[in-house]
Design an enzyme around this catalytic site. Structure first.
Site, PDB file in Angstrom:
ATOM      1  N   HIS A 333       0.793  -1.230   0.000  1.00  0.00           N
ATOM      2  CA  HIS A 333       0.000   0.000   0.000  1.00  0.00           C
ATOM      3  C   HIS A 333       0.820   1.273   0.000  1.00  0.00           C
ATOM      4  CE1 HIS A 333      -4.150  -1.395   0.574  1.00  0.00           C
ATOM      5  NE2 HIS A 333      -3.591  -2.445   1.124  1.00  0.00           N
ATOM      6  N   LYS A 521      -8.570  14.039   4.210  1.00  0.00           N
ATOM      7  CA  LYS A 521      -7.723  12.846   4.225  1.00  0.00           C
ATOM      8  C   LYS A 521      -6.870  12.915   5.492  1.00  0.00           C
ATOM      9  CE  LYS A 521      -6.200  14.101   0.127  1.00  0.00           C
ATOM     10  NZ  LYS A 521      -6.222  12.819  -0.564  1.00  0.00           N
ATOM     11  N   ARG A 522      -6.201  11.813   5.854  1.00  0.00           N
ATOM     12  CA  ARG A 522      -5.313  11.856   7.006  1.00  0.00           C
ATOM     13  C   ARG A 522      -4.327  13.012   6.852  1.00  0.00           C
ATOM     14  NH1 ARG A 522      -1.571   7.880   7.083  1.00  0.00           N
ATOM     15  NH2 ARG A 522      -2.127   7.451   4.926  1.00  0.00           N
ATOM     16  N   LYS A 527       0.968  14.439   1.847  1.00  0.00           N
ATOM     17  CA  LYS A 527      -0.306  14.823   1.250  1.00  0.00           C
ATOM     18  C   LYS A 527      -0.404  16.341   1.062  1.00  0.00           C
ATOM     19  CE  LYS A 527      -2.841  10.800   3.127  1.00  0.00           C
ATOM     20  NZ  LYS A 527      -3.680  10.246   2.043  1.00  0.00           N
ATOM     21  N   THR A 629      -8.324   6.923  -2.518  1.00  0.00           N
ATOM     22  CA  THR A 629      -9.679   6.481  -2.847  1.00  0.00           C
ATOM     23  C   THR A 629     -10.651   7.632  -2.611  1.00  0.00           C
ATOM     24  OG1 THR A 629      -9.849   5.546  -0.627  1.00  0.00           O
ATOM     25  CG2 THR A 629      -9.386   4.007  -2.441  1.00  0.00           C
ATOM     26  N   LYS A 633     -14.205   9.003  -4.662  1.00  0.00           N
ATOM     27  CA  LYS A 633     -15.499   9.371  -4.077  1.00  0.00           C
ATOM     28  C   LYS A 633     -15.940  10.745  -4.565  1.00  0.00           C
ATOM     29  CE  LYS A 633     -13.904   6.942   0.029  1.00  0.00           C
ATOM     30  NZ  LYS A 633     -13.238   7.200   1.322  1.00  0.00           N
TER      31      LYS A 633
HETATM   32  C1  LIG Z   1     -11.925   7.457   1.646  1.00  0.00           C
HETATM   33  C2  LIG Z   1     -11.488   7.790   3.008  1.00  0.00           C
HETATM   34  C3  LIG Z   1     -10.118   7.950   3.280  1.00  0.00           C
HETATM   35  C4  LIG Z   1      -9.057   7.864   2.215  1.00  0.00           C
HETATM   36  O1  LIG Z   1      -8.874   9.149   1.656  1.00  0.00           O
HETATM   37  P1  LIG Z   1      -7.616   9.494   0.739  1.00  0.00           P
HETATM   38  O2  LIG Z   1      -7.915  10.858   0.233  1.00  0.00           O
HETATM   39  O3  LIG Z   1      -7.614   8.474  -0.367  1.00  0.00           O
HETATM   40  O4  LIG Z   1      -6.421   9.424   1.574  1.00  0.00           O
HETATM   41  C5  LIG Z   1      -9.738   8.265   4.575  1.00  0.00           C
HETATM   42  N1  LIG Z   1     -10.643   8.415   5.556  1.00  0.00           N
HETATM   43  C6  LIG Z   1     -11.974   8.285   5.323  1.00  0.00           C
HETATM   44  C7  LIG Z   1     -12.931   8.477   6.442  1.00  0.00           C
HETATM   45  C8  LIG Z   1     -12.437   7.956   4.052  1.00  0.00           C
HETATM   46  O5  LIG Z   1     -13.748   7.810   3.833  1.00  0.00           O
END
Ligand SMILES: *Cc1c(COP(=O)(O)O)cnc(C)c1O
Length: 790
Positions: A333, A521-522, A527, A629, A633
């Site tokens: 990953h 995101k985290r 990032k 991911t 979304k």
């Molecule tokens: C989809 C999702 C992530 C992943 O987000 P990235 O932008 O791909 O890092 C992290 N936390 C939550 C709650 C999510 O729904």
């Protein structure tokens, strides 16, 4: 569904669980009663599904994280009874929405990796794949975040406070897990994964650790009360929290115990079921079972499987190894070094000495197989499982596993060409790509019913919910003004809903007519939330100097948790908090721009954010985000990507075309070119605007409360530290391109119809990012499993 029967069941469950009728029950009691009544509806299908799956090959997903979010709304949707139940509750004067909102998220994960596992569970069920998830039932999930004066404060997550009506505790299936110093009982809690569109119900089985007895009676009898419960606590600590602080040895040991606990319990469970179904013949084990290792956290499964076969089943080591080489596959990953686990051998020896013996044997075995390859000493060293007294978990997984996959095309290419190049040369046949995906049920059908209804109307049916490639057909509406207008009206509705929620929960007012630019995101340096913050501050200064600047008003939204021990990430949150305050309180600009850091980013909040976004911010340093991911979304909910050429952004842009997105900045190959002589100082000195925003960290513009955290951030960019070069994620090099791309966004947004087209093109080409597609690729290319419908 029989409404009357459901109502009776709700009443019955409420009576026996809370001793009162539904009419007198409070929200969480109604939530429990309704959930139990629904569980009753599917339990027979669940058992039937599991019986049928036993007759054929099954896949098991081993993951230390499952970021499931809420269950009720999702299950109502999967059972296709949402509207019916909503009506029923209305008749009973209960508001379903309120009941949904009291449910705590099951936040048993950190970010994308855990959410991927949850999406895979859903897709496995919907695609009728015999797939079960295995993991740990942490009593407390990822911390819940409060923002106090702009800073992150961590609070315990109490996701079980109202109970967990969707899981069934199965004491009869408990197993024992033995460490060298003590033994614990592992008790499975099964949660149904209900397929949308069929009767299949898959299983997520999470293990809880308990002491063998409830407490030490002898000690208690001797009136040594604290000591009497000590051993109990030590056992329960194993499934208490996700990623315990491991800055000291005690914490490291606990994490290692968790990993072993999870894989040992799961493997014992699988072996027991194998023996029940297929007797003692282990030579055919791989005909019936395949295990996907989600990152390195469950890799101890390999030596544990060998131990179980050799020590418990009397199989020869070579044979046990040969079987494991046919049943394990590993997903990589990340290429970030800090995330590639290496465990000190003496920790492994302390906790499970037999496992360390097996790892040594494996290392010797693979060294012997490489003997005739004429490798140079240093090259050979890289293939060792044990290096410098540390066990390299990824190496173990790659040697033994039959498959190694990356999670987006660019990431897999980087693995093959760079990070794992020597491994690719050694085992080219093992390497595969499996681009991540997201479940269209939660991330469109559930979280955006308004857009779902429009899509269903345009396509004539709901088939897209189970076959997302059907969205392709939406492309024909790209010049249909009435459709585009409705699309924008829906976006506006979702923005109003989000604005109301933010007002209610955080007291901050934002304007739904402004452009919602969202980065969620985290929090991690790679990032580059800090780059976004610098841009926003720069825009603020620009507006101060030029108040008549032609631009739409913009709301910049951030949501992110910083890992508790990650000081720099917390400092970035603080910096964003300071910018938020400066901008929002400035009457001269706050009609044009605002900044909001939303508190406690998690799945249920994500469901409100993605549908309300106008712009999806995906600005990681090229090469660092394996897939992403969140980007998918946003796309599915009609937001163009503002991003770098990284991870799955590459494939998103390929699918929806570059002109419908905003791509900027250095690419992987550009960075490779400049990395040897990269000089952030030069960028700093040559750009007055960049200089101003970076200086704001140290010139008194903002306060970090005297902690010197901002100075540390500043120095990380311009000076570097003992462990890294200055600006290791190339913020300064990308600042100018970022700003130009953002200007393009501000211009493009002013033409509503052409903007709407971009949104539509994104939705129409998001089909390939369904996790249904991903899971079918795993089933076909790695697991050799076909769907079976009950
Ligand atoms: C989809 C999702 C992530 C992943 O987000 P990235 O932008 O791909 O890092 C992290 N936390 C939550 C709650 C999510 O729904």
């Amino acid at each position: 569904m029989n409404k009357q029967k459901l109502k009776e069941s709700m009443q019955r469950n409420c009576q026996v669980k809370y001793g009162k009728s539904i009419e007198k029950a409070v929200s969480y009691q109604i939530w429990n009663s309704l959930s139990l009544a629904l569980l009753e509806e599917i339990v027979e299908n669940w058992n039937q599904t599991q019986e049928i799956y036993k007759k054929q090959k099954r896949a098991y997903y081993f993951s230390s994280e499952y970021l499931m979010g809420r269950a009720l709304g999702n299950n109502l949707m999967s059972m296709q009874v949402y509207d019916e139940v909503k009506e029923l509750l209305e008749e009973m004067h209960i508001n379903l929405n309120e009941i949904e909102e009291i449910e705590e998220d099951a936040g048993l994960g950190n970010g994308g990796l855990g959410r991927l596992a949850a999406c895979f569970m859903d897709s496995g069920a919907v695609m009728n794949i015999p797939l079960s998830g295995y993991g740990i039932r942490y009593s407390n999930g990822l911390f819940s975040q409060k923002i106090v004066d702009g800073s992150q404060v961590e609070c315990v997550d109490e996701w079980l406070k109202y109970g967990d009506p969707w899981s069934i505790r199965k004491d009869d299936l408990a197993v024992e897990v033995t460490f060298d110093d003590f033994t614990v009982r592992a008790i499975p809690y099964d949660t149904p994964i209900i397929a949308y569109g069929s009767k299949n119900v898959n299983t997520l089985r999470l293990w809880k650790a308990e002491f063998l007895e409830s407490f030490d009676f002898e000690l208690f009898n001797n009136q040594e009360y604290d000591e009497a419960v000590q051993a109990k606590n030590r056992a329960e600590d194993i499934s208490r929290v996700l990623y315990p602080n491991d800055s000291k040895e005690e914490g490291k040991l606990l994490r290692l115990r968790q990993q072993y606990f999870m894989v040992s319990a799961s493997l014992q469970d699988i072996i027991r079921s194998h023996k029940e179904e297929h007797g003692l013949d282990f030579t055919t084990f791989d005909k019936w079972h395949v295990i996907q290792l989600n990152d390195t956290h469950p890799v101890l499964a390999i030596p544990e499987f060998i131990r179980l076969l050799v020590d418990e089943e009397g199989i020869k080591f070579e044979e046990a190894l040969a079987i494991s080489q046919r049943i394990f596959a590993y997903t990589n990953h990340t290429i970030l070094q800090e995330a590639l686990e290496k465990w000190e051998m003496d920790l492994i020896e302390q906790l499970f000495s037999r496992i360390s013996e097996i790892i040594i044997k494996l290392d010797e075995h693979f060294e012997a197989t490489l003997a005739d390859k004429d490798y140079e000493e240093e090259v050979l060293e890289q293939f060792h499982i044990i290096q410098d007294e540390k066990v390299h978990m990824a190496n173990l997984a790659i040697h033994v596993g039959f498959g190694v996959n990356g999670v987006a095309q660019l990431h897999t290419d980087i693995l093959k060409e760079r990070e794992l190049h020597q491994w690719y040369e050694l085992y080219p046949e093992k390497f595969q790509n499996k681009t991540n995906g997201i479940t269209p049920r939660r991330w469109l059908r559930l979280c955006n019913p308004e857009l779902s209804a429009l899509i269903t109307e345009l396509l004539g049916n709901e088939d897209w919910v189970m076959d997302l490639s059907k969205l392709d057909e939406l492309e024909k509406y790209v010049n249909d003004e009435s459709v585009l207008k409705r699309l924008m009206a829906i976006k506006h509705t979702k923005k109003v809903q989000l604005a109301e929620y933010i007002k209610e929960t955080q007291g901050i007012e934002i304007d739904p007519n402004s452009l919602f630019d969202i980065q969620i995101k985290r929090l991690h340096e790679y990032k580059r939330q800090l780059l976004n913050a610098f841009y926003i501050l720069d825009l603020y200064y620009e507006l101060k100097e030029n108040p008549t600047k032609e631009m739409p008003s913009v709301t910049f939204i951030f949501g992110a948790k910083a890992f508790p021990g990650y000081e720099r990430a917390k400092a970035i949150i603080k910096f964003i908090g300071q910018i938020q305050q400066l901008v929002n309180e400035d009457e001269e600009v706050n009609q044009k721009m605002r900044v909001v850091f939303v508190e406690n980013y998690r799945v249920s909040l994500a469901e409100k954010l993605f549908p309300a976004a106008d712009v999806s911010k995906q600005i990681s340093m090229a090469g660092k985000e394996a897939s992403g991911t969140g980007n998918m979304k946003f796309m599915l909910n009609g937001a163009p990507t503002f991003g770098t050429y990284d991870g799955a952004n590459v494939e998103i842009v390929e699918a929806s075309k570059e002109e419908n997105n905003f791509i900027f900045g250095l690419r992987v190959e550009d960075i490779a070119q400049i990395e040897d002589e990269y000089d952030p100082q030069a960028f700093y000195e040559n750009d007055k605007n960049l200089m101003r925003v970076i200086d704001s960290l140290i010139d008194g513009t903002f306060s970090d409360g005297g902690t010197e955290e901002f100075e540390e951030l500043h120095d990380s960019l311009l000076e570097g530290t003992s462990w890294h070069e200055p600006d290791q994620y190339y913020l300064l090099a990308d600042f100018k391109a970022f700003k130009e791309a953002q200007e393009a966004v501000l211009t493009a947004y002013q033409d509503e119809m052409s903007w709407a087209k971009m949104c539509l093109m994104n939705i129409a080409h998001a089909g390939v990012f369904s996790s249904d597609r991903t899971i079918m690729e795993y089933a076909k290319d790695l697991w050799d499993i076909k769907p079976i419908r009950i």
